[in-house]
Design a protein around this motif. Structure first.
Motif, short mmCIF file in Angstrom:
data_model
loop_
_atom_site.label_atom_id
_atom_site.label_comp_id
_atom_site.label_asym_id
_atom_site.label_seq_id
_atom_site.Cartn_x
_atom_site.Cartn_y
_atom_site.Cartn_z
N ILE A 67 0.87 -1.18 0.00
CA ILE A 67 0.00 0.00 0.00
C ILE A 67 0.91 1.23 0.00
N VAL A 68 0.81 2.01 -1.05
CA VAL A 68 1.66 3.20 -1.14
C VAL A 68 1.05 4.35 -0.34
N GLY A 69 -0.26 4.42 -0.39
CA GLY A 69 -0.91 5.49 0.36
C GLY A 69 -2.40 5.28 0.44
N ILE A 70 -2.98 5.87 1.47
CA ILE A 70 -4.44 5.86 1.61
C ILE A 70 -4.88 7.32 1.69
N THR A 71 -5.83 7.69 0.88
CA THR A 71 -6.36 9.05 0.96
C THR A 71 -7.82 8.98 1.36
N LEU A 72 -8.14 9.64 2.43
CA LEU A 72 -9.55 9.69 2.82
C LEU A 72 -10.18 10.89 2.12
N ASN A 73 -11.03 10.61 1.15
CA ASN A 73 -11.65 11.71 0.40
C ASN A 73 -12.76 12.35 1.22
N LYS A 74 -13.52 11.50 1.86
CA LYS A 74 -14.68 12.02 2.57
C LYS A 74 -14.87 11.19 3.82
N VAL A 75 -14.91 11.84 4.94
CA VAL A 75 -15.28 11.17 6.18
C VAL A 75 -16.32 12.08 6.81
N TYR A 76 -17.59 11.68 6.70
CA TYR A 76 -18.61 12.60 7.15
C TYR A 76 -19.85 11.86 7.57
N PRO A 77 -20.59 12.41 8.54
CA PRO A 77 -21.82 11.75 8.94
C PRO A 77 -22.83 11.77 7.80
N PRO A 78 -23.65 10.76 7.69
CA PRO A 78 -24.52 10.65 6.52
C PRO A 78 -25.65 11.66 6.53
N GLY A 79 -26.03 12.05 5.31
CA GLY A 79 -27.22 12.83 5.01
C GLY A 79 -27.58 13.93 5.98
N ASP A 80 -28.77 13.79 6.56
CA ASP A 80 -29.33 14.90 7.32
C ASP A 80 -28.66 15.05 8.68
N VAL A 81 -27.91 14.06 9.11
CA VAL A 81 -27.22 14.21 10.39
C VAL A 81 -26.08 15.21 10.24
N ALA A 82 -25.58 15.31 9.01
CA ALA A 82 -24.45 16.21 8.75
C ALA A 82 -24.76 17.63 9.22
#
Lengths: 382, 292
Positions: free
Chosen positions: A252-267
């Motif tokens: 594994i060369v790298g991991i990029t987290l593009n989006k880490v977010y609570p779903p839908g209306d909880v956001a």
């Protein structure tokens, strides 16, 4: 030849206008063919008639097709031809052991299924032809990508569309995650012969399990704020550990987290928390601002009072000094006069001067009084 | 064609046939089981060229010896603390004993069926022993997920041993709540966030009013201290003045009184004053008579 090209990632390049051109060409082609077919039919029919005609003219050996062919090839030595073709077949068969390793690739040569050379570099090489020996070529320099909870364009042909990937945080919050893993093959032999599961799927499953494990041990606030970087490196190292355990030869060369977010209306609720944080800061800053205006103002006011008091002090004392001086000077002269002239008219002068000033501005009534006479005045005010 | 030629061709043909029927390659990615009339007699686990009695006496079956991953279906379990959870797991497994494998599960799909049963029953047992809060927790010490998964791997291996299979590990791809429970989770999440937001805001106003009160207090202190100092200064001034006056005036109190009275007259007698002067007053002494 049995060179397996493993992991064929096709990138389709079909473009609309190209398709249009192709359709037009196809149409012309078909018209042409139709023409030819009709012409061909006509010719065949003519030939058939001719053939029947020739059948009717029997016993004419010089005119038969078979004899023509025989005559045409009569000068060839059939035996020689046989040997030559066998020789050619053997030649091409042994030539089939040639293979080319492109830059960035590595070939592994097997003899009867056993690895004899696991690191053949770029260039043109030879092995014994199939089925004795085979060569597997792997590209070990390309960095490949795998999306988790995200569809990468190059994967459209091999993946089904991804589901939403969610995980449970340590404090029982559900979080959506989208990540991209970059990986490459670090050990071609391990990659080819240790695992029979598509590498991108293996990486996908492994990363998801790692996220489940690590995410389940972190607080949601940590993950959403400061923990993102940490989460990335944790996922990376843990995934690597598991892949090593599988001996898949992947790195594994790298991991990029593009989006880490609570779903839908909880956001929205989560956003409100960060708004609240800012509100808090703002309220405090306003108060600080108040503090920063009130206190300097008070200090200024204090200073003013102080100076005023100082001024008062000086004023009072200076006046006193002045008056005292004046009195002392007058007294000195007064005493002086008293000494020199027995009847000191200075006192009388001072008195009269004052009276002059005072009496000059008042309403005066004079009453003629005999000496020693008493007088009673009564005032009535209305 | 001569007899010799025909014989030669026949020998070559038989030879080719024999090569195919007797010799076989074993790739390093596979194990081969040699069966005699369908009964397994030996397994070849080392790659290379091998031989056997020709078909149909002995034949071979090939098995992939590489690690592979099996994805069982999603399953719902109940944890020890009676929480419904949805689990997607996957065992990574490989064939270790091809003869046992052939005898018991026959092929990969058979193996997958067993794996599915065994792993899901082990998961069910394991979840029944652990609280959800010890699998998903912010407390590192309390984290039992790895322990549980290791236990599942161990127990499953115990059960698949007879199938000639080794489970390298069992991992959880998904550990979450069922869709129908997620709604309440989202509600709880929202409520938690609202609480936190409220906390932040009230913390803000608390802090702010503290700061304001402190500022007001400081302001009052500054001003009162200033008043104190100012009064002190004024007092000093007044005292100094008294001293100066006293020093000067005690030299001739009578004269001072005289002068001071004159000053006072000058001030307090204004044009609204009415003076009634008897002619025998000192002021009018000469007004009545010029005599000496």
């Amino acid at each position: 030849m049995e060179e397996k090209k493993v992991l064929v990632e096709s990138n389709n390049v079909s473009k609309k206008h190209k398709e249009n051109l192709a359709v037009r060409d196809l149409f012309f082609e078909m018209m042409n063919r139709l023409d030819k077919v009709i012409l061909g039919f006509v010719q065949k029919a003519k030939r058939l008639i001719g053939f029947f005609n020739s059948l009717s003219q029997k016993n004419d050996p010089d005119n038969s097709a078979v004899s023509d062919i025989r005559q045409a090839f009569s000068h060839l030595n059939l035996k020689l031809l046989g040997y030559a073709s066998v020789g050619l077949i053997i030649f091409f068969y042994s030539l089939s052991g040639t293979y080319i390793v492109n830059p960035g690739e590595v070939a592994i040569v097997k003899l009867f299924g056993q690895v004899t050379n696991n690191n053949v570099g770029e260039g043109i090489h030879y092995r014994l032809p199939w089925p004795v020996s085979t060569a597997d070529i792997v590209n070990i320099s390309t960095i490949r990508r795998e999306g988790i909870g995200i569809m990468l364009p190059e994967h459209k042909s091999i993946h089904s569309s991804p589901e939403i990937v969610q995980f449970l945080t340590g404090d029982m919050n559900i979080i959506d995650i989208q990540a991209v893993a970059q990986y490459r093959i670090k050990d071609a032999q391990a990659y080819l012969y240790n695992v029979s599961y598509p590498p991108y799927l293996l990486i996908n499953e492994t990363i998801r399990s790692v996220i489940t494990e690590i995410g389940g041990n972190m607080k949601v606030d940590e993950i959403l704020t400061i923990g993102k970087e940490r989460l990335q490196s944790l996922i990376r190292s843990k995934t690597q550990k598991i892949l090593d355990q599988y001996q898949h030869g992947l790195e594994i060369v790298g991991i990029t987290l593009n989006k880490v977010y609570p779903p839908g209306d909880v956001a929205q609720a989560f956003r409100d928390v960060s708004d609240a944080k800012q509100d808090k800061e703002k309220t405090i800053n306003d108060a600080r601002g108040y503090q920063n205006t009130v206190i300097p103002q008070a200090r200024g006011e204090a200073n003013r009072l102080f100076r005023k008091a100082e001024a008062y002090k000086s004023d009072v004392m200076n006046r006193a000094g002045g008056e005292a001086n004046r009195f002392e000077s007058m007294l000195a002269e007064y005493k002086n006069g008293e000494k020199m002239y027995p009847e000191n008219e200075t006192r009388y002068r001072l008195y009269m001067e004052t009276m002059e000033k005072v009496m000059g501005r008042v309403n005066k009534y004079m009453l003629d009084v005999k000496e020693g006479q008493k007088l009673n005045l009564k005032f009535f005010e209305n | 064609m001569s007899i010799r030629k025909i014989l030669l061709i026949a020998v070559i043909a038989v030879g080719f046939g024999a090569v195919n029927l007797i010799f076989f390659q074993v790739d390093l990615t596979e194990y081969v089981v040699v069966t005699q009339f369908g009964k397994p007699v030996r397994a070849v686990t080392d790659p290379g060229l091998n031989w056997k009695l020709p078909d149909p006496i002995q034949s071979i079956q090939r098995f992939d010896n590489r690690l592979t991953v099996f994805l069982p279906n999603k399953a719902e379990f109940l944890t020890k603390d009676k929480k419904n959870i949805v689990v997607e797991s996957y065992p990574a497994w490989k064939i270790t004993n091809p003869i046992e494998f052939l005898k018991t599960v026959k092929d990969v799909s058979g193996a997958q069926a067993r794996l599915s049963d065994i792993v899901s029953s082990e998961l069910g047992v394991a979840f029944g022993k652990y609280d959800l809060t010890s699998l998903v927790t912010t407390n590192k010490k309390n984290m039992k997920l790895k322990e549980m998964m290791d236990g599942i791997t161990r127990n499953s291996n115990e059960k698949v041993k007879d199938y000639g299979i080794l489970i390298v590990d069992v991992r959880l791809k998904v550990l979450s709540f069922p869709e129908k429970n997620k709604l309440s989770v989202f509600q709880r999440m929202r409520a938690e966030r609202e609480k936190i937001a409220r906390k932040y805001r009230s913390e803000g106003s608390e802090e702010a009013s503290k700061i304001r009160a402190e500022a007001d207090k400081e302001k009052t202190i500054i001003l009162s201290k200033a008043y104190e100092k100012a009064q002190m200064l004024k007092g000093e001034g007044d005292a100094g003045a008294i001293r100066i006056y006293a020093d000067a005036f005690q030299k001739d109190p009578e004269f001072y009184k005289f002068l001071r009275s004159l000053q006072a007259y000058e001030k307090f007698i204004d044009k609204n004053t009415t003076a009634i002067l008897p002619t025998d007053s000192e002021l009018l002494k000469y007004f009545a008579s010029p005599k000496k």
